[in-house]
Design a protein around this motif. Structure first.
Motif, PDB file in Angstrom:
ATOM      1  N   UNK C 302       0.870  -1.179   0.000  1.00 46.52           N
ATOM      2  CA  UNK C 302       0.000   0.000   0.000  1.00 46.52           C
ATOM      3  C   UNK C 302       0.904   1.225   0.000  1.00 46.52           C
ATOM      4  N   UNK C 303       0.699   2.091  -0.967  1.00 46.11           N
ATOM      5  CA  UNK C 303       1.551   3.295  -1.052  1.00 46.11           C
ATOM      6  C   UNK C 303       1.015   4.373  -0.118  1.00 46.11           C
ATOM      7  N   UNK C 304       1.810   5.409   0.050  1.00 48.99           N
ATOM      8  CA  UNK C 304       1.411   6.496   0.950  1.00 48.99           C
ATOM      9  C   UNK C 304       0.114   7.173   0.541  1.00 48.99           C
ATOM     10  N   UNK C 305      -0.149   7.171  -0.773  1.00 53.05           N
ATOM     11  CA  UNK C 305      -1.372   7.841  -1.228  1.00 53.05           C
ATOM     12  C   UNK C 305      -2.591   6.921  -1.112  1.00 53.05           C
ATOM     13  N   UNK C 306      -2.397   5.746  -0.492  1.00 52.18           N
ATOM     14  CA  UNK C 306      -3.527   4.843  -0.281  1.00 52.18           C
ATOM     15  C   UNK C 306      -3.797   3.884  -1.422  1.00 52.18           C
ATOM     16  N   UNK C 307      -3.031   4.021  -2.526  1.00 55.71           N
ATOM     17  CA  UNK C 307      -3.259   3.087  -3.633  1.00 55.71           C
ATOM     18  C   UNK C 307      -2.407   1.826  -3.418  1.00 55.71           C
TER      19      UNK C 307
END
Lengths: 127, 443, 481
Positions: C302-307
């Motif tokens: 999970x990336x920091x931007x939530x994707x």
């Protein structure tokens, strides 16, 4: 009942010395045959193959088990009982006679002499 | 509680009947090893779960027109496939170890084995493996068992994903993998024949290969057999509606991915690995096998047979560790092949080839687009070379509603500008036209 | 019943592909084509539907009746999971999509399912990281052993053996052998669990690891489980947990707390995905911190931007063990199951599974020998030794149950019990169903005493009676070609 003159391996193979020759005939004891159940397949080694004492030389399959057979002596396979595959009932009918599996030309007859006797084999089955 | 049958009242009654408390039931676990708290979401209702997952499903771009292949295809699945395979007597059943209760599964698998043999031109097939990649690995191990050797020749026109898998599986084993570089879209015949020797266990090839090109391996099979080497061919079942079978090429073991036989793409699985071989190698084949026999009243029936090769009996000497396979997917393939029938499969294969040829003509007529393997026969996939990075172009085409193809740079060196395009019977003339138009506009 | 090929009528058509809408027809050169058409049956759609419908009526599923196969966890398969797996947004998703430029963004729904499942399984098992790739339990076992091998290779350890109990499921030694290890079998003691002293004597510097299931295949929980793991760790070996029996402890205890380094789960057992007549399944593998580097790629992050994205860059990874991300359709179904049970439900599973099994144990112990008479967990193992003395063997009991409408329990496994009958009811069975089963088992036991011959010819109520398995193997007929 294993014929008295035969020798046995703990893994249920029997060995018979043919007359005064250096040939050892090998088969399965009736106990092993009973344990296996209906025998369906036998993978015989080839004539000429070298075998080592106590290593696997052949596989036998029943419906519910597959077992490796171990050579009682080291040597060379000189004869295989090809008709066995067509006549699996022989294992039950004549385990010490017509259901012989291979004949080995032994490298060292002392190996045969050192095998367990039929009597000792049957004793350890009970025990 | 969902799916748990007994009420609190019944549980109490049962506990009292056996003279135990709920705590007693877990008294055998050392108290230090019990956990009180699990940080899990609160229970959802069926309605809630359907809504939530529908939202997630909506976040997947299945609306894009699919020209992706690479071994997994967007084929048409007839409606009757779903009706039949969703019968709970099939899908809630277990492995048919009690044959009297499972003649449905057993006969269906026997028929499946038969269909795979007929499709591939082989004599014996198993009841399924996980997927085309693990099937190929199993075939490799089977060949090494049969020949007693430890060297494999594999061409890089074989699916790269499968090749990575084979490398992963053999890391801890004493197996030598010799990879040949394909020659202009086809397996490198010359190099393979040169490398063949008495230490080689098998040659692994694919038809059609990863680039979609069609080949005939009969010559390689002959040369291999002279040195006691086996030929393993990984194939694409739909293509066998018209293409020469691995059996006709005298292949020894045939494997492949059966997803194209009525199984949805489902983002990676479940899939269907099929395997077929010559009668003489049956006992060395992994996986379950169903055989025909008779019952005590001489009626025909089916049972799992040759089970003594398998893990539950042979344990560490088993032909494979496989237990659960892809039984339901094998059933699906059977149903699909039965619904299409002889003519239907042939027509589907021809449609794929025709539509791919049409797409090829249309796309390569764009000045900036060049066919990579000109002059080579292909089935339903082909490679085109673009003047710029293929991955970028494909990325831009997504905005035009197209999953236009697969950028080969992902797995092949010096192919940054190449893309693999697949066309199935589902692609329409209009969709192909849109692809060509959009591609031309971008280049 | 006829084979489908025997029903074929030349020229009969079933599903017809749509006519071609392109002007091109290609004639691939003759040498590359098959000489004869594939001999598939020629049938109408109705013919095919009837054939498979008839076949289905010769089958037995969990939806039919009680299916107490020990070691298989035949619990109810929720229909909502089937409905969701069929959503086109999941079913029609090509696996190569995320590998396109920005492709991850095209599959956020699917990636979220994989990621969330990862998180849930971590919580349930106490592990630090999971791979969803293994396509079945045995495949998970192989993956786990490959991770063990990678760990030792990385550390420069020379390890050659894996220790496995004599009561283990056959896939354990098979998996270890296939991964290149020598199997050393550890005996069970008189209580039915691993003999601690024997283990201590067998562990040495060659030991790469141990494979164990707990509770074991006898349904018995080994109180020394932590000590066992410690012993393995003392030689820098790794402890592998076969999660096939998780139904006994799910929501109550964590394999990580027992000391295990690697765990595999069977989604088609504990997590209620359908057995499908033998598959498909899924066998996700979890590992502790020290083994994270070796997990197969790709992993969903999970990336920091939530994707969500797929990560491939893991230099110490064992590579790909499946073509893609695992049996996604199965993982999805298990995910739905966990959501529907939630925290409240998940903790009740083991309670009811263990209650149902002990209920059977206590009610039948007067009639059948219980080789290990203490508390059992989710399954209990009886021996038909008493009945065997009258000539009624475990197989006869199994076949007689069939005539009573039940699927038999597992027979002859584990091999360390003679005439074994392994019964696993699961938590989705009701008291009434179980009472019915118990009554039938008691009747069979009584019949074995008084009229044993009555049980030898069963089953009689099925389309076929006992089949000649010897003949099937001897006169091999495995395809109609």
């Amino acid at each position: 009942m294993v014929p008295k003159e035969l020798r046995c391996l703990q893994t249920h193979e029997w060995a018979k010395r043919e007359e005064d020759s250096g040939i050892i005939t090998v088969g399965l004891t009736d106990y092993a045959v009973e344990q296996l159940g209906d025998i369906v397949f036998l993978e015989l080694p080839a004539v000429g193959e070298k075998v080592t004492k106590e290593s696997e030389f052949c596989t036998i399959e029943s419906v519910k088990a597959a077992s490796d057979l171990y050579a009682p002596v080291s040597g060379e396979i000189v004869e295989i009982n090809e008709s066995l595959s067509e006549n699996m009932e022989l294992f039950k009918a004549d385990p010490y006679g017509q259901a012989w599996i291979v004949k080995i030309k032994a490298d060292d007859m002392a190996e045969f002499e050192s095998l367990m006797s039929a009597e000792d084999y049957e004793k350890q089955l009970e025990g | 509680m969902p799916f748990i049958a007994n009420t609190a009242q019944q549980q109490k009654q049962m506990l009292s009947e056996i003279g135990l408390s709920m705590n007693d039931l877990f008294a055998d676990i050392p108290s230090g090893l019990m956990r009180e708290n699990f940080n899990l979401p609160i229970q959802a209702s069926e309605m809630g779960v359907l809504k939530y997952l529908a939202e997630l499903a909506g976040k997947n771009s299945t609306h894009l027109t699919c020209f992706l292949g690479g071994g997994f295809y967007d084929h048409f699945i007839p409606s009757a496939v779903y009706s039949i395979v969703s019968r709970s007597e099939f899908y809630t059943a277990y492995t048919p170890y009690q044959p009297e209760l499972s003649q449905g599964t057993l006969q269906a698998i026997y028929e499946y084995q038969s269909m795979i043999c007929r499709l591939c031109g082989m004599e014996a097939a198993n009841a399924s493996l996980y997927d085309g990649g693990t099937a190929l690995y199993e075939a490799m191990m089977m060949a090494l068992r049969i020949t007693g050797r430890n060297k494999i020749i594999i061409d890089d026109s074989v699916n790269p994903i499968y090749r990575v898998m084979i490398h992963s599986y053999t890391q801890n084993l004493n197996i030598e993998l010799d990879e040949t570089n394909c020659s202009n879209g086809l397996a490198n015949r010359e190099k393979i024949l040169d490398l063949l020797d008495e230490d080689t266990g098998a040659v692994i090839l694919q038809n059609p290969n990863f680039f979609g090109c069609i080949d005939d391996f009969t010559e390689i099979a002959e040369a291999a057999h002279k040195k006691g080497v086996l030929l393993i061919v990984s194939c694409y079942p739909i293509s066998l509606g018209i293409l020469k079978t691995p059996g006709e090429m005298d292949a020894d073991i045939v494997t492949g991915e059966g997803q194209s036989l009525g199984i949805p793409m489902s983002f990676g699985g479940p899939y269907l690995g099929f395997m077929a071989t010559k009668k003489k190698y049956v006992r060395k084949m992994p996986g379950r096998i169903v055989g025909k026999t008779t019952d005590t009243k001489s009626r025909n029936g089916y049972v799992l047979t040759l089970q003594t090769r398998e893990q539950h009996i042979r344990r560490d000497k088993a032909t494979s560790n496989i237990c659960s396979n892809e039984a339901l997917c094998a059933l699906t393939a059977s149903v699909y092949l039965s619904l299409l029938g002889k003519e239907g499969l042939k027509q589907t294969a021809q449609l794929c080839a025709d539509k791919a040829a049409y797409a090829y003509q249309h796309l390569t007529s764009i000045p900036a687009v060049k066919p990579r393997f000109k002059g080579k026969w292909f089935f339903n996939e082909f490679v085109i070379d673009l003047p710029s990075d293929a991955a970028d172009v494909i990325g831009s085409l997504i905005e035009k509603g197209l999953a236009a193809g697969f950028p080969l740079s992902r797995y092949y060196k010096n192919m940054e500008n190449s893309m693999l395009i697949a066309v199935t019977e589902k692609r329409t003339k209009q969709e192909i036209g849109m692809l060509a138009e959009a591609l031309e506009a971008i280049l | 019943m006829k084979l489908i090929f025997e029903k074929s009528v030349p020229g009969r058509r079933g599903v017809r592909p749509a006519k071609s809408d392109v002007p091109t027809t290609v004639d691939i050169k003759k040498e590359l084509l098959r000489e004869n058409d594939a001999q598939l049956a020629e049938l109408s759609e109705l013919d095919v539907v009837r054939h498979f419908t008839e076949l289905s009526r010769r089958n037995f599923g969990v939806d039919t009746n009680f299916y107490p196969l020990g070691s298989c966890t035949m619990k109810y398969n929720p229909k909502v999971a089937e409905r969701i797996a069929a959503f086109p947004g999941f079913a029609d998703l090509h696996p190569l999509m995320p590998q396109l430029r920005m492709g991850g963004l095209l599959t956020q729904g699917a990636l979220k399912v994989l990621y969330e499942m990862d998180m849930l399984l971590l919580e349930i098992t106490g592990m630090a990281g999971f791979t969803m790739q293994p396509l079945a339990g045995a495949h998970g076992e192989l993956t786990g052993i490959m991770i063990i091998a990678a760990y030792h290779r990385d550390k420069g350890n020379k390890k050659t053996t894996i220790l496995i109990p004599d009561s283990a499921h056959g896939t354990n030694p098979a998996s270890a052998a296939i991964a290149g290890y020598k199997v050393v079998t550890v005996p069970s003691n008189k209580d039915g669990v691993m003999d601690l002293d024997a283990l201590k004597s067998m562990v040495n510097d060659e030991t790469a690891g141990l494979m164990l299931t707990c509770p074991n295949t006898l349904g018995i929980f080994n109180p020394h489980i932590k000590e066992i793991c410690d012993i393995i760790h003392s030689v820098d070996g790794l402890a592998y947990y076969d999660g096939a029996n998780l139904n006994a402890i799910i929501g109550k205890a964590c394999p990580a707390d027992f000391g295990f380094d690697i765990v595999h789960l069977n989604l088609h057992k504990t997590f209620a995905t359908p057995h499908g007549g033998g598959g498909p399944g899924a066998g996700p593998v979890g590992v502790t911190d020290k083994l994270l580097d070796y997990l197969p790629v790709s992993i969903v992050v999970k990336r920091n931007d939530g994707t969500y994205a797929l990560e491939y860059d893991r230099p110490k990874s064992i590579g790909y063990i499946a073509p893609f991300y695992g049996n996604f359709g199965i993982i999805l179904r298990a995910y739905v199951y966990i959501l529907m049970l939630g925290k409240e439900g998940l903790t009740r599973i083991a309670e009811n599974a263990v209650l149902n099994a002990n209920y059977i144990r206590v009610k039948l112990q007067k009639y059948y020998d219980l080789p290990y008479p203490g508390l059992c967990k989710h399954e209990c193992v009886f021996s038909a030794c008493r009945q065997a003395e009258k000539g009624v063997h475990a197989i006869d009991i199994a076949k007689s149950l069939i005539d009573a409408g039940f699927h038999p329990p597992t027979v002859y496994f584990p091999t360390i019990v003679h005439e074994a009958l392994m019964i696993e009811p699961t938590e989705t069975e009701s008291k009434e169903t179980i009472d019915g089963f118990i009554d039938t088992m008691i009747t069979i036991a009584k019949t074995a005493e008084s009229h044993p011959e009555k049980l030898k010819s069963s089953p009689n109520a099925t389309p076929v009676s006992r089949l000649d398995e010897a003949s099937a193997a001897r006169n091999l007929d495995i395809a109609s070609i």
